[in-house]
Design a protein around this motif. Structure first.
Motif, mmCIF file in Angstrom:
data_model
loop_
_atom_site.group_PDB
_atom_site.id
_atom_site.type_symbol
_atom_site.label_atom_id
_atom_site.label_comp_id
_atom_site.label_asym_id
_atom_site.label_seq_id
_atom_site.Cartn_x
_atom_site.Cartn_y
_atom_site.Cartn_z
ATOM 1 N N ALA A 102 -4.777 9.306 -1.180
ATOM 2 C CA ALA A 102 -3.238 9.595 -1.243
ATOM 3 C C ALA A 102 -3.111 10.472 -2.553
ATOM 4 O O ALA A 102 -2.599 11.417 -2.631
ATOM 5 C CB ALA A 102 -2.525 8.345 -1.576
ATOM 6 N N LEU A 103 -4.220 9.857 -3.655
ATOM 7 C CA LEU A 103 -4.357 10.816 -4.679
ATOM 8 C C LEU A 103 -4.630 12.320 -4.385
ATOM 9 O O LEU A 103 -4.142 13.374 -4.850
ATOM 10 C CB LEU A 103 -5.392 10.311 -5.694
ATOM 11 N N ILE A 157 0.818 -1.277 0.022
ATOM 12 C CA ILE A 157 -0.098 0.067 -0.099
ATOM 13 C C ILE A 157 0.853 1.124 0.039
ATOM 14 O O ILE A 157 0.528 2.227 -0.469
ATOM 15 C CB ILE A 157 -1.115 -0.122 1.164
ATOM 16 N N HIS A 162 -5.990 5.400 2.116
ATOM 17 C CA HIS A 162 -6.536 4.649 1.145
ATOM 18 C C HIS A 162 -5.729 5.379 -0.145
ATOM 19 O O HIS A 162 -5.277 6.535 -0.348
ATOM 20 C CB HIS A 162 -8.169 4.685 0.963
ATOM 21 N N PRO A 163 -5.618 4.399 -1.196
ATOM 22 C CA PRO A 163 -4.944 5.064 -2.400
ATOM 23 C C PRO A 163 -5.593 6.321 -3.043
ATOM 24 O O PRO A 163 -5.047 7.439 -3.511
ATOM 25 C CB PRO A 163 -4.990 3.769 -3.369
ATOM 26 N N VAL A 193 1.846 1.880 -3.713
ATOM 27 C CA VAL A 193 0.600 2.421 -4.598
ATOM 28 C C VAL A 193 0.330 3.935 -3.960
ATOM 29 O O VAL A 193 0.054 4.565 -4.955
ATOM 30 C CB VAL A 193 -0.367 1.611 -4.473
ATOM 31 N N ASN A 194 0.329 4.213 -2.764
ATOM 32 C CA ASN A 194 0.012 5.451 -2.244
ATOM 33 C C ASN A 194 0.886 6.422 -2.467
ATOM 34 O O ASN A 194 0.736 7.743 -3.088
ATOM 35 C CB ASN A 194 -0.119 5.562 -0.797
ATOM 36 N N SER A 195 2.215 6.079 -2.739
ATOM 37 C CA SER A 195 3.229 6.631 -3.277
ATOM 38 C C SER A 195 3.083 7.330 -4.791
ATOM 39 O O SER A 195 3.116 8.546 -5.034
ATOM 40 C CB SER A 195 4.675 6.578 -3.114
ATOM 41 N N VAL A 246 2.460 12.535 1.017
ATOM 42 C CA VAL A 246 2.155 11.492 1.245
ATOM 43 C C VAL A 246 3.317 10.615 2.270
ATOM 44 O O VAL A 246 2.879 9.499 2.689
ATOM 45 C CB VAL A 246 2.113 10.574 -0.177
ATOM 46 N N MET A 248 0.100 7.028 -6.490
ATOM 47 C CA MET A 248 -1.272 7.972 -6.419
ATOM 48 C C MET A 248 -0.801 9.263 -6.120
ATOM 49 O O MET A 248 -1.225 10.377 -6.818
ATOM 50 C CB MET A 248 -2.092 7.371 -5.906
ATOM 51 N N SER A 289 1.795 7.251 4.254
ATOM 52 C CA SER A 289 1.695 6.442 3.149
ATOM 53 C C SER A 289 1.346 5.063 3.467
ATOM 54 O O SER A 289 0.858 4.314 2.638
ATOM 55 C CB SER A 289 3.051 6.445 2.257
#
Length: 400
Positions: free
Chosen positions: A281-282, A231, A277-278, A234-236, A269, A238, A273
């Motif tokens: 993060a976006l 996660i 949730h992604p 992916v968060n990074s 983030v 997004m 991070s």
């Protein structure tokens, strides 16, 4: 199996350290692409010198302050039963500590003396940063974290350094920029005269190198292979994308803002991070990018602060936003993992800002009153490359 586990952790951290080490090339190219040709050599030399000095002071002083571990012992003891995990951990966290002078370098570019800044960077990497690091991640967490938990209901959460690294670096840079004053010709007769950046491809290269290395910065902050989290990766991603898209629209397709927008998202983030949730993060990255686009304009044109790379809004303000964002989007009500509170995140963020400003004004104030921190007008006009290093970025241009 124990040896295999230790070896895996050492390899995991070593790979992360190499990725974050590579980010310092990103810092260098970002600065080189932004400053004028006559200051490009200086940017490269500053970043490499600051890295080298930071390595020595963090090894001897900084890491022992932060974690209570020193390396003045035989190699057999350094290896221990963990294949040298602690000393590899030092390498990884050194890359964080060395970000502090690298961040500051971008704000004070084109008019700062060389050796006073090297000295300031040594103080920050060897003393200032490790002391705050010790209170959030290291051996002295009871000094602040217990207070945050008592008041806010949870400890201050900063998974990969939005506040501990970036906010501290950006807010340390602000006193330096203010004490130095603007570059010659930047503001004349109460009018702003923006100085064009020199090389968009170099700036873009710096952004790309930083962005790639950031996945080591964030993901490898787990510290152990068994704690790695997909996660975080992916968060990074997004947050970076959110930063790019927001800057693309807000800046009307300005390439400088677009490439710095990616960094804005990644900076913001870091703190949350591992718990967002992604989609959160976006949003975090997009908001961070808007802060930079409009914050840079306010800083440069309204406040008339000549922060060359905009490190105060990019790292200082956005790093602070990252700490606060973790307290918003990390909550379970917004799809987060929980374990954080808005109050504690605000308290930790404000504490970092106050700590950095106090240290920055003391260090740069003393240096300014003693050895001086600004180049002479003649040296500044000639450029730091020739006045400090006696060679330009394109030596053949000077052949007669």
């Amino acid at each position: 199996m124990s040896v295999l586990g230790s070896s895996s952790d050492v390899l995991f951290l070593m790979l992360g350290a190499v990725m974050v080490f590579a980010m310092h090339a990103g810092f260098a190219f970002l600065e080189v692409g932004t400053v004028r040709k006559k200051n490009q050599v200086n940017a490269f030399v500053k970043i490499l010198t600051d890295w080298s000095v930071s390595t020595v002071v963090y090894f001897l002083v900084g890491f022992p302050i932060a974690y209570g571990i020193n390396f003045l012992k035989p190699v057999k003891d350094l290896l221990g039963n963990t294949q040298g995990y602690d000393i590899t951990h030092f390498f990884f966290l050194l890359c964080f500590a060395a970000c502090i002078p690298a961040i500051i370098s971008g704000g004070i570019a084109e008019r700062a003396k060389f050796w006073p800044q090297v000295f300031a960077g040594a103080i920050f990497a060897g003393l200032t940063y490790p002391f705050f690091e010790s209170m959030i991640w290291g051996q002295n967490t009871s000094l602040l974290q217990d207070l945050f938990k008592k008041i806010g209901g949870a400890e201050f959460h900063d998974y990969a350094g939005s506040v501990v690294v970036h906010s501290i670096g950006g807010w340390l840079a602000l006193p330096a920029v203010l004490i130095l004053g603007p570059r010659m010709g930047r503001y004349v007769s109460k009018k702003s005269h923006p100085i064009p950046i020199s090389n968009i491809p170099f700036l873009a290269l710096g952004s790309w190198i930083l962005a790639v290395g950031w996945f080591g910065f964030n993901v490898m902050s787990a510290g152990h292979l068994e704690k790695i989290s997909g996660i975080v990766a992916v968060n990074s991603l997004m947050a970076m994308v959110g930063g790019v898209l927001a800057a693309l629209v807000a800046s009307k397709n300005d390439p400088g803002f677009v490439h710095n927008g990616a960094l804005a998202g990644l900076i913001a983030v870091c703190a949350g991070s591992d718990i967002m949730h992604p989609l959160a993060a976006l949003a975090t990255g997009a908001i961070a990018s808007l802060i930079f686009v409009f914050g840079f304009h306010i800083e440069q044109e309204k406040l008339r602060i000549d922060d060359v790379l905009g490190v105060w809004p990019l790292h200082g303000v956005i790093g602070s936003w990252g700490g606060i964002a973790a307290g918003i989007f990390g909550n379970e009500a917004l799809g987060g993992l929980g374990g954080v509170t808005f109050v504690s995140q605000c308290l930790g963020t404000v504490a970092a800002v106050a700590f950095a400003l106090l240290n920055g004004f003391i260090v740069y104030g003393v240096l300014s009153k003693t050895v001086g921190i600004r180049l002479t007008p003649e040296d500044e006009f000639a450029g730091a490359d020739l006045s400090i290093h006696q060679i330009g970025a394109y030596p053949e241009d000077h052949i007669r």
